[in-house]
Design a protein around this motif. Structure first.
Motif, PDB file in Angstrom:
ATOM      1  N   ILE A 144      29.354 -13.729-111.385  1.00  8.85           N
ATOM      2  CA  ILE A 144      29.614 -12.592-110.492  1.00  8.85           C
ATOM      3  C   ILE A 144      28.309 -12.225-109.785  1.00  8.85           C
ATOM      4  N   HIS A 145      27.198 -12.304-110.508  1.00  9.37           N
ATOM      5  CA  HIS A 145      25.897 -12.017-109.900  1.00  9.37           C
ATOM      6  C   HIS A 145      25.538 -13.095-108.880  1.00  9.37           C
ATOM      7  N   GLY A 146      25.572 -14.354-109.325  1.00  9.01           N
ATOM      8  CA  GLY A 146      25.237 -15.458-108.435  1.00  9.01           C
ATOM      9  C   GLY A 146      25.405 -16.757-109.190  1.00  9.01           C
TER      10      GLY A 146
ATOM     11  N   ILE B 268      18.136 -11.408-121.595  1.00 12.32           N
ATOM     12  CA  ILE B 268      17.183 -10.329-121.284  1.00 12.32           C
ATOM     13  C   ILE B 268      17.490  -9.692-119.926  1.00 12.32           C
ATOM     14  N   PHE B 269      18.207 -10.408-119.073  1.00 13.52           N
ATOM     15  CA  PHE B 269      18.613  -9.846-117.774  1.00 13.52           C
ATOM     16  C   PHE B 269      19.252  -8.469-117.958  1.00 13.52           C
ATOM     17  N   TRP B 270      20.137  -8.370-118.981  1.00 12.52           N
ATOM     18  CA  TRP B 270      20.934  -7.152-119.138  1.00 12.52           C
ATOM     19  C   TRP B 270      20.081  -5.987-119.627  1.00 12.52           C
ATOM     20  N   LEU B 271      19.031  -6.284-120.388  1.00 14.71           N
ATOM     21  CA  LEU B 271      18.122  -5.205-120.816  1.00 14.71           C
ATOM     22  C   LEU B 271      17.186  -4.807-119.682  1.00 14.71           C
ATOM     23  N   HIS B 272      16.823  -5.781-118.867  1.00 15.23           N
ATOM     24  CA  HIS B 272      16.014  -5.486-117.677  1.00 15.23           C
ATOM     25  C   HIS B 272      16.812  -4.528-116.776  1.00 15.23           C
ATOM     26  N   HIS B 273      18.071  -4.835-116.556  1.00 13.90           N
ATOM     27  CA  HIS B 273      18.860  -3.978-115.661  1.00 13.90           C
ATOM     28  C   HIS B 273      19.276  -2.667-116.294  1.00 13.90           C
TER      29      HIS B 273
ATOM     30  N   PHE C  98       8.384 -11.877-106.443  1.00 15.32           N
ATOM     31  CA  PHE C  98       9.238 -12.849-105.756  1.00 15.32           C
ATOM     32  C   PHE C  98      10.578 -12.970-106.465  1.00 15.32           C
ATOM     33  N   PHE C  99      11.645 -12.715-105.731  1.00 16.32           N
ATOM     34  CA  PHE C  99      12.997 -12.857-106.279  1.00 16.32           C
ATOM     35  C   PHE C  99      13.987 -12.649-105.139  1.00 16.32           C
ATOM     36  N   ALA C 100      15.121 -13.336-105.236  1.00 14.16           N
ATOM     37  CA  ALA C 100      16.225 -13.084-104.314  1.00 14.16           C
ATOM     38  C   ALA C 100      15.896 -13.317-102.844  1.00 14.16           C
TER      39      ALA C 100
END
Ligand code: C2O
Length: 487
Positions: free
Chosen positions: A44-46, A212-217, A398-400
């Motif tokens: 869903i994200h990418g 870790i993505f989910w804790l970052h967000h 740098f991202f996205a």
């Protein structure tokens, strides 16, 4: 009510982390065609995956970057992910913890996500930056939200990154290359540093596959609340109909599609039934009564007339690309002496009518560099760069940004822009006689992961990236002024 807690306050073998592991293991065991599976949620994200049909295609590649939908879209996304996780763990009180990397004692990847290493630990992921699974630490400047929190306005004109929450757009845009302040730092920085130049976290099409993505967000979502708590006129863009009414689709814990809008997610406690462990107690639940539009800074509609008027002051001279490397690089910016003096005077005024803006334009790379840069203005030769000095203007992460221009939306060039409000720097430097006379320079200092400090011997065994990957480069550096929007 589920409480999102600081991950460093939780035992890595205690009941909360154990329940988190169970929920993630269950989601990972589901078929990728199931909307409540780990992979479908990440897609869903990418994703680079080929969707099996049109219906699925419409629900993948939805993340909102480079606009004022950044915060709201990710809040919705994380909210439904958390509901799916609760059901998968069989624990309605399970909440995503958050990773508070702004705390100097919490800059290593949380231990539960590194140990045990291997498939037995659903929180472990091997495909991360070199050193980070061995305890390497995020550097201080790139994880600071101080610059972003100084902004009072949530959104900015469609051509401007001068806001906490991003530029206004007329409709959803998956990737767009002008980042809001908090999205640039710490958000983008953390993605690049945790992912390194080839890990999952550095790429929006893979990032949400790393736990870790989910804790970052969770932390980014929390910072949105902490920003609002600062007061001083900070508020959500509740008068902007596009932000309030645009519909986004997600899936609930039963795999059923659900639609959400900005007005559904303003209050995490009253509307979404979760809070953070550091939400201030007894904050009255402020009803988000709309303020008359004219009284709100930055409440434009995002239509094409919504452009900020920039008055150019100067530009880097070089016609070649500015190539960023492992060593500090100083770039001269040509400014008319008179203009520079006028700007210094304006910046020093009691009521600042024009803000001074430094912009990095045409940011490009072949693959995510996996490091960030600290950016300084007029740093004297021989002076140690320090991010708490008046020369420091911010960081570049740098991202996205899509390398090589794959799938750039609306034929926009695959190159990014970051704006820094340097009014306070100019004011401070002018007061010391270090601004003016046309000699302005911008210095880039690489900032990567640091080996864990424990002992030097151990540190030597933790290899971290010592130079950027992917050839980061910038077309030009510009200086301009822009009329203040805050009253
Ligand atoms: Cu949509 Cu941190 O990414």
């Amino acid at each position: 009510m589920p409480i999102r807690r600081n991950v460093y306050s939780l035992s890595s073998t205690g009941p909360r982390i154990t329940s988190l592991r169970q929920g993630i293991a269950t989601m990972k065991s589901r078929s990728p065609s199931d909307p409540t599976s780990w992979i479908y949620q990440a897609n869903i994200h990418g994703t680079y995956d080929q969707p099996p049909n049109q219906q699925v295609a419409r629900t993948w590649n939805q993340c909102q970057h480079g606009s004022f939908f950044f915060f709201s879209w990710h809040r919705m996304y994380v909210y439904y992910f958390e509901r799916i996780l609760q059901a998968a763990a069989g624990n309605p009180n399970l909440a995503l913890p958050y990773w508070d990397y702004s705390n100097p004692a919490q800059r290593a990847l949380p231990i539960a996500f590194r140990q045990p290493s291997g498939a037995s630990n659903p929180l472990f992921e091997a495909n991360r930056a070199p050193g980070i699974n061995a305890g390497a630490q995020l550097p201080a400047a790139p994880v600071s939200h101080a610059q972003a929190f100084a902004f009072v306005n949530f959104s900015s004109a469609s051509n401007s990154g001068l806001s906490f929450g991003g530029r206004r757009v007329a409709r959803p845009v998956h990737f767009s290359p002008i980042f809001g302040q908090l999205e640039n730092a710490p958000h983008n920085n953390v993605h690049g540093l945790v992912g390194g130049s080839s890990g999952l976290m550095n790429d929006p099409n893979l990032a949400a596959r790393d736990p870790i993505f989910w804790l970052h967000h969770s932390n980014i979502d929390r910072l949105w609340k902490r920003w609002l708590d600062q007061g001083g006129g900070r508020s959500n863009p509740v008068n902007n109909d596009v932000w309030m009414d645009t519909e986004f689709t997600f899936f609930d814990e039963n795999g059923q599609p659900v639609v959400m809008t900005g007005q559904d997610i303003l209050d995490t406690v009253g509307q979404l039934n979760y809070r953070y462990d550091d939400d201030p107690a007894n904050v009255p639940l402020v009803p988000f009564a709309a303020v008359p539009a004219a009284a709100v800074a930055g409440s434009g509609t995002g239509s094409s007339g919504d452009e900020e008027e920039r008055r150019p002051l100067g530009e880097s001279e070089s016609v070649d690309m500015i190539e960023l490397g492992a060593e500090p690089l100083t770039v001269p910016v040509e400014v008319q002496g008179e203009a520079a003096d006028a700007v210094a005077e304006a910046a020093g005024a009691e009521v600042v009518e024009n803000r001074v803006v430094l912009s990095l334009e045409g940011i490009q790379y072949d693959e995510n560099p996996g490091v960030s840069y600290e950016v300084y203005i007029n740093l004297p030769e021989g002076q140690e760069p320090h991010h708490q000095s008046e020369y420091f203007v911010g960081t570049l992460g740098f991202f996205a940004l899509e390398p090589h221009g794959h799938g750039a939306e609306d034929h926009e060039r695959p190159s990014g822009k970051v704006d820094y409000d340097i009014t306070a720097n100019v004011r401070a430097l002018a007061a010391r006689g270090e601004w003016g006379g046309g000699a302005v320079s911008v210095t880039f200092v690489m900032s990567g992961l640091l080996p864990p400090p424990e002992t030097e011997a151990e540190a030597a065994e933790v290899p971290v990236q010592r130079e950027p990957g992917g050839q980061p480069r910038i077309e030009h550096v510009t200086l301009s002024t822009v009329p203040s929007t805050e009253e």
